[in-house]
Design an enzyme around this catalytic site. Structure first.
Site, PDB file in Angstrom:
ATOM      1  N   THR A  33       0.848  -1.194   0.000  1.00  0.00           N
ATOM      2  CA  THR A  33       0.000   0.000   0.000  1.00  0.00           C
ATOM      3  C   THR A  33       0.880   1.239   0.000  1.00  0.00           C
ATOM      4  O   THR A  33       2.056   1.167  -0.364  1.00  0.00           O
ATOM      5  CB  THR A  33      -1.004  -0.045   1.178  1.00  0.00           C
ATOM      6  OG1 THR A  33      -1.934   1.019   1.037  1.00  0.00           O
ATOM      7  CG2 THR A  33      -0.307   0.066   2.525  1.00  0.00           C
ATOM      8  N   ASN A  34       0.341   2.395   0.370  1.00  0.00           N
ATOM      9  CA  ASN A  34       1.097   3.656   0.337  1.00  0.00           C
ATOM     10  C   ASN A  34       0.576   4.571   1.440  1.00  0.00           C
ATOM     11  O   ASN A  34      -0.422   4.259   2.082  1.00  0.00           O
ATOM     12  CB  ASN A  34       0.981   4.289  -1.065  1.00  0.00           C
ATOM     13  CG  ASN A  34      -0.459   4.621  -1.410  1.00  0.00           C
ATOM     14  OD1 ASN A  34      -1.063   5.485  -0.802  1.00  0.00           O
ATOM     15  ND2 ASN A  34      -1.017   3.899  -2.369  1.00  0.00           N
ATOM     16  N   PRO A  35       1.231   5.726   1.673  1.00  0.00           N
ATOM     17  CA  PRO A  35       0.884   6.535   2.857  1.00  0.00           C
ATOM     18  C   PRO A  35      -0.359   7.416   2.713  1.00  0.00           C
ATOM     19  O   PRO A  35      -0.629   8.227   3.610  1.00  0.00           O
ATOM     20  CB  PRO A  35       2.115   7.442   3.047  1.00  0.00           C
ATOM     21  CG  PRO A  35       3.124   7.015   2.051  1.00  0.00           C
ATOM     22  CD  PRO A  35       2.428   6.246   0.991  1.00  0.00           C
ATOM     23  N   SER A  36      -1.146   7.290   1.649  1.00  0.00           N
ATOM     24  CA  SER A  36      -2.325   8.157   1.501  1.00  0.00           C
ATOM     25  C   SER A  36      -3.282   7.986   2.674  1.00  0.00           C
ATOM     26  O   SER A  36      -3.666   6.867   3.013  1.00  0.00           O
ATOM     27  CB  SER A  36      -3.045   7.806   0.192  1.00  0.00           C
ATOM     28  OG  SER A  36      -4.301   8.442   0.156  1.00  0.00           O
ATOM     29  N   ALA A 102      -4.952   7.116  -4.186  1.00  0.00           N
ATOM     30  CA  ALA A 102      -3.578   6.720  -4.488  1.00  0.00           C
ATOM     31  C   ALA A 102      -3.605   5.223  -4.779  1.00  0.00           C
ATOM     32  O   ALA A 102      -3.473   4.395  -3.871  1.00  0.00           O
ATOM     33  CB  ALA A 102      -2.666   7.052  -3.316  1.00  0.00           C
TER      34      ALA A 102
END
Ligand code: CTP
Ligand code: CA
Length: 224
Positions: A33-36, A102
């Site tokens: 995943t990502n930091p959004s 994101a």
């Protein structure tokens, strides 16, 4: 705050918003995943609702205060594939779309049913992933006449130069690009700034402000 003083200039219009990251499972113990946080998209959805729009919010796993979702029609999803299915279903009844999610760039074709050891994981990370299709490009290709589409871009380095190239490539009406390598913009903070491409005047600098204030400016540019 930026919540009152606005006309109901979106009354009678339907807005589809995506927000937050997607989560791509690898095995029962891991995902990509990502930091959004989802804040920019959630505030855009709320501001549009208060300006009279009928809003649907498709969102990945959010890390914003759940009270911010009050009054919104939400479609929670996990993976990019889930999000794509929701978009294909919901796009036909939208007058405008804001693609703030994101979306993960890679995923495993099939998540593994058993947990890898960390040694197996090293091998897996080097080979087992495939690119996620571009959901925004799909929206653009299926768009109906008059449907307005806003894309987002999270960039480090020269934001404007990269935004120009991305806007040309993506084919959406508008692209808002913000830095992610500065303390007052991007992932997980309340403020933002950047560039809006494709609005009146072509390239517009969006000065630092709260994500809510920026959401209001984006809605003014996106309104069909
Ligand atoms: N996007 C999408 N589907 C993807 C990747 C991105 O719909 N698989 C959308 C995002 O929601 C955003 C826009 O495309 O509105 C730009 O996302 P970004 O990650 O900045 O662009 P990418 O094309 O993925 O390029 P890169 O990550 O290499 O900069
Ligand atoms: Ca990306």
């Amino acid at each position: 705050l930026q919540l009152w003083g606005w006309q109901r200039d979106w009354a009678g219009l339907r807005l589809l918003v995506t927000a937050g990251p997607t989560r791509e499972p690898l095995d029962p113990a891991r995902f990509l995943t990502n930091p959004s946080s989802g804040l920019m998209g959630v505030l855009l959805a709320q501001a549009a609702r208060l300006r009279g729009a009928e809003v649907t919010l498709v969102h990945g796993p959010l890390t914003v205060d759940s009270q911010l979702l009050e009054g919104l029609a939400c479609v929670p999803v996990q993976t990019a594939a889930d999000m794509e299915r929701a978009l294909v279903r919901l796009q036909p009844c939208a007058d405008a779309i804001a693609m703030a999610a994101a979306v993960a760039d890679h995923r495993r074709q099939q998540p593994l049913p058993h947990k890898l050891t960390k040694e197996e994981l090293s091998v897996e990370l080097a080979s087992g992933w495939q690119p996620v299709p571009d959901l925004l490009a799909g929206l653009v290709s299926r768009r109906h006449p008059g449907q307005r589409i806003l894309g987002f871009a999270a960039q480090s380095g020269d934001v404007l130069a990269q935004a120009r190239a991305k806007w040309a490539r993506k084919g959406c009406d508008l692209l808002f690009a913000n830095p992610i390598d500065q303390a007052d913009a991007g992932f997980g903070v309340n403020s933002n700034h950047g560039w809006l491409l494709g609005g009146q005047g072509g390239e517009q600098r969006i000065e630092p402000g709260s994500k809510l204030a920026i959401a209001q400016q984006l809605l003014t540019a996106l309104r069909p």
